[in-house]
Design an enzyme around this catalytic site. Structure first.
Site, PDB file in Angstrom:
ATOM      1  N   CYS A  75       8.690   5.354  79.634  1.00 62.96           N
ATOM      2  CA  CYS A  75       8.758   6.131  78.398  1.00 62.96           C
ATOM      3  C   CYS A  75       8.906   7.615  78.757  1.00 62.96           C
ATOM      4  O   CYS A  75       8.131   8.147  79.551  1.00 62.96           O
ATOM      5  CB  CYS A  75       7.483   5.888  77.597  1.00 62.96           C
ATOM      6  N   GLU A  76       9.890   8.246  78.178  1.00 62.22           N
ATOM      7  CA  GLU A  76      10.121   9.657  78.501  1.00 62.22           C
ATOM      8  C   GLU A  76       9.062  10.581  77.909  1.00 62.22           C
ATOM      9  O   GLU A  76       8.970  11.734  78.297  1.00 62.22           O
ATOM     10  CB  GLU A  76      11.514  10.087  78.045  1.00 62.22           C
ATOM     11  N   HIS A  77       8.256  10.074  76.994  1.00 66.28           N
ATOM     12  CA  HIS A  77       7.227  10.905  76.380  1.00 66.28           C
ATOM     13  C   HIS A  77       5.934  10.962  77.190  1.00 66.28           C
ATOM     14  O   HIS A  77       5.255  11.981  77.204  1.00 66.28           O
ATOM     15  CB  HIS A  77       6.905  10.422  74.963  1.00 66.28           C
ATOM     16  N   HIS A  78       5.568   9.851  77.844  1.00 64.35           N
ATOM     17  CA  HIS A  78       4.290   9.790  78.562  1.00 64.35           C
ATOM     18  C   HIS A  78       4.436   9.385  80.028  1.00 64.35           C
ATOM     19  O   HIS A  78       3.443   9.332  80.749  1.00 64.35           O
ATOM     20  CB  HIS A  78       3.348   8.789  77.877  1.00 64.35           C
ATOM     21  N   GLN A 116      13.144   3.340  73.922  1.00 68.40           N
ATOM     22  CA  GLN A 116      13.763   2.025  73.773  1.00 68.40           C
ATOM     23  C   GLN A 116      14.990   2.070  72.863  1.00 68.40           C
ATOM     24  O   GLN A 116      15.977   1.379  73.102  1.00 68.40           O
ATOM     25  CB  GLN A 116      12.733   1.027  73.256  1.00 68.40           C
ATOM     26  N   HIS A 144       4.863  -1.503  75.189  1.00 68.44           N
ATOM     27  CA  HIS A 144       4.785  -0.128  75.672  1.00 68.44           C
ATOM     28  C   HIS A 144       3.360   0.213  76.086  1.00 68.44           C
ATOM     29  O   HIS A 144       2.437   0.129  75.277  1.00 68.44           O
ATOM     30  CB  HIS A 144       5.255   0.829  74.571  1.00 68.44           C
ATOM     31  N   CYS A 146       2.160   3.027  76.597  1.00 62.18           N
ATOM     32  CA  CYS A 146       1.643   4.186  75.861  1.00 62.18           C
ATOM     33  C   CYS A 146       0.966   3.752  74.561  1.00 62.18           C
ATOM     34  O   CYS A 146       0.113   4.469  74.046  1.00 62.18           O
ATOM     35  CB  CYS A 146       2.737   5.218  75.600  1.00 62.18           C
TER      36      CYS A 146
END
Length: 186
Positions: A75-78, A116, A144, A146
């Site tokens: 995940c590019e956020h976490h 995703q 996920h 996250c």
């Protein structure tokens, strides 16, 4: 490998209050850097390299489906993993793609920092670009970390995404056949 990566991982350990000099962590910055580079190896690959000319003349114009292609992404956020499977279909127009190439295309895009929704579209558009298919469909279902390890901590949640191009978007019957064959419709 980028020589700065191990240094950055050492700094992360220090920032977490850990001692990077203790026995169990001595080689961790180097190992973590190598692992991250491996997990993000999709950046070093191209569609042309992956396909490598594996398109074959065919008079088949019926749906081709590759189901349950496992995928692992971050995940590019976490920077936490999401893990799942992709179902990919296309309707050939004179050429079929080598079977393993579908899985390799999934891997190439999954092995980049992602969400995703984007991953699903990238796979569909790549299959379309390579095959010039009459239609392409991609469904991804994933869990996920996250969502599971932090935040709301929902252990049984999954995320499904789909992209339908060409005949799969225009024709209810084509879309329905695909969804039925992958077990997503009755």
């Amino acid at each position: 490998m980028n020589p700065q990566l191990p240094h950055h991982y050492r700094e992360i350990l220090l920032g977490l209050g850990e001692n990077p000099e203790r026995e169990g962590l001595l080689d961790t910055p180097q190992r973590a850097a190598k692992a991250m580079q491996y997990l993000c190896r999709g950046y070093a690959q191209s569609l042309e390299e992956i396909v490598n000319g594996a398109l074959f003349a065919s008079d088949n114009d019926e749906m081709v489906i590759v189901k349950d292609v496992e995928l692992y992404s971050l995940c590019e956020h976490h920077l936490l993993p999401f893990i799942g499977k992709a179902h990919v279909a296309y309707i050939p127009t004179g050429k079929v793609l080598g079977l393993s190439k579908v899985a390799r295309i999934v891997d190439m895009y999954a092995r980049r920092l992602q969400i995703q929704e984007s991953l699903t579209r990238q796979i569909a558009e790549a299959i379309q670009e390579v095959t010039c298919a009459a239609g392409v469909a991609v469904v991804i279902e994933a869990q996920h970390m996250c969502m599971m390890m932090r935040g709301v901590e929902k252990q049984n949640s999954t995320m499904d995404t789909s992209v339908m191009l060409g005949a799969f978007r225009k024709s209810y019957n084509t879309r329905h056949e695909f969804l039925k064959l992958i077990g997503r419709s009755k």
